[in-house]
Scaffold this active site. Structure first.
Site, short mmCIF file in Angstrom:
data_model
loop_
_atom_site.label_atom_id
_atom_site.label_comp_id
_atom_site.label_asym_id
_atom_site.label_seq_id
_atom_site.Cartn_x
_atom_site.Cartn_y
_atom_site.Cartn_z
N TYR A 12 0.84 -1.20 0.00
CA TYR A 12 0.00 0.00 0.00
C TYR A 12 0.88 1.24 0.00
O TYR A 12 1.74 1.41 0.87
CB TYR A 12 -0.90 0.02 1.24
N ASP A 50 9.20 2.65 0.67
CA ASP A 50 8.09 3.29 1.37
C ASP A 50 8.18 2.86 2.83
O ASP A 50 7.71 1.80 3.22
CB ASP A 50 6.77 2.85 0.75
N LYS A 69 4.32 8.56 9.93
CA LYS A 69 3.93 7.81 11.13
C LYS A 69 4.82 8.11 12.34
O LYS A 69 4.71 9.17 12.94
CB LYS A 69 3.90 6.32 10.81
#
Length: 420
Positions: free
Chosen positions: A127, A228, A256
């Site tokens: 994702y 990523d 995050k």
């Protein structure tokens, strides 16, 4: 008032047993009905020190008294950038953004601009946000430029199918598929982007030598390797997955944990990979990108991470303890389960039957007992434990998840399994 009851489609899965939060501290949620729950979703991962960490929030509160957003360069830009460069092996220069989706989109545009090539390679079940050029559904396909819209399946209604035509999606950990694609289209590949640990579909680590193969092929063919690390950055090691596995990409996307729960992301790399942005020959924008409040959070959180030499040993230990405890609970209840872990990231998915190869994404997805897992999640929520209803969403542990807390969490899960 809120369409569908949520402001992110990922939260819609929790609607069967609504959970509306009033406050959060440590690893505990308190809801509007005065219930208290142990949380292992933890805001989808940013709170490595738990909710309401005073070191971070105190710094941000101070920043608000000094102005939290001017749209101009600030000394915090340098402080935050220097911390990232000190901690992450493959980063010398950065740009800041507001979200992982935004940072990924800018990174891929930069890779295409730098290489002058159109094709981006992704991997099945990884994702990279919801932007038009990377959100796709369906199985792997060697789609390339000129593919028809029927060759690739958009990941959401309303997407433009043609936007995905300049992508190729391969099975995760399939070295032969990667070699075949580079043999066929190596001179047209701008970038290979991946989660260095497949976190969003079962916490499946890279196969031995797989990251090294990607590094070798991208270098040999003049393409860019993009990690990523929105989730793995500062989570699986101080310097992210690239430190843990010893493979350095050209470009890295971070978010995050970096901001401790504030809306902030970054993308960066070595000077050669960032030169077009350094010269302002490439385009990246955002009014709120690098706002002072978010970057104060980055500085506070990364400074704290850098100051704690035992942090990742402690997170590794609590992760291992949780993994052992969970295996014991499911074995006692004689339930098939997929439990894997990388550091403080865990996958805990109820299965219909055991999986021969838990590293195979398709086999795992086919074996997941989605309805059973949803029922288990709802029962666990009543017992005081919250995890995401999607069986392949990871559990995130933090320094607030002590062994006592893990014991209480597994106790709640044991009671939920017995009820199931």
């Amino acid at each position: 008032m809120i369409a569908g009851g949520v402001s992110s489609s990922l939260r819609a899965a929790a609607i069967p047993v609504p959970l509306v939060v009033r406050s959060a501290e440590g690893c505990f949620l308190r809801d509007v009905e005065d219930g208290e729950l142990i949380d292992v979703n933890m805001g989808y991962g940013p709170h490595i020190f738990g909710y309401a960490d005073h070191d971070v929030l105190g710094a941000v509160a101070d920043q608000f008294t000094k102005g939290h957003m001017t749209g101009l360069p600030h000394e915090l830009d340098f402080e935050a950038g220097r911390l990232i460069a000190d901690l992450v092996p493959g980063v010398d220069m950065v740009r800041f953004a507001n979200s992982g989706t935004e940072a990924v989109a800018s990174t891929l545009r930069l890779a295409r601009a730098t290489t002058g090539r159109p094709l981006v390679v992704t991997f099945e079940a990884h994702y990279h946000g919801w932007s038009e050029t990377v959100l796709r559904a369906g199985k792997s396909t060697l789609a390339t430029a000129g593919s028809t819209p029927s060759d690739v399946v958009p990941g959401a209604p309303g997407m433009i199918p043609e936007a995905l035509a300049h992508t190729a999606q391969l099975p995760w950990n399939d070295a032969d598929a990667v070699r075949r694609l580079f043999a066929r289209d190596g001179d047209r590949i701008a970038a290979v982007i991946l989660e260095p640990v497949l976190v969003n579909a079962g916490v499946i680590p890279p196969a031995p030598g797989f990251l090294e193969l990607l590094r070798e092929l991208t270098l040999a063919n003049g393409a860019m390797l993009v990690f990523d690390e929105v989730i793995t950055g500062f989570r699986v090691a101080r310097g992210g997955a690239q430190e843990r596995y010893g493979v350095e990409p050209d470009l890295t996307v971070l978010s995050k944990v970096m901001g401790g729960g504030f809306p902030v992301a970054a993308f960066g790399g070595r000077a050669h990979a960032m030169r077009m942005l350094a010269r302002n020959d490439a385009y990246h924008a955002g009014v709120y990108a690098g706002n002072h409040a978010a970057l104060r959070a980055v500085v506070a959180n990364l400074t704290k991470i850098r100051s704690l030499p035992e942090l990742y040993d402690e997170l590794e230990a609590v992760g291992a303890y949780a993994q052992d405890s969970l295996n014991e609970v499911f074995a006692t209840e004689r339930r098939s389960v997929h439990i894997t872990r990388v550091g403080s990231l865990l996958s805990v998915a109820l299965l219909k039957s055991p999986v021969d190869d838990p590293g195979d994404v398709r086999s795992l997805a086919a074996a997941v007992d989605s309805s059973g897992h949803r029922k288990l999640q709802m029962l666990a929520q009543k017992e005081g434990l919250y995890f995401h209803p999607n069986a392949l969403e990871p559990w995130f542990l933090s320094t607030a998840h002590t062994r006592d807390v893990v014991d209480k969490a597994t106790g709640a899960l044991r009671r939920a399994l017995a009820a199931l």
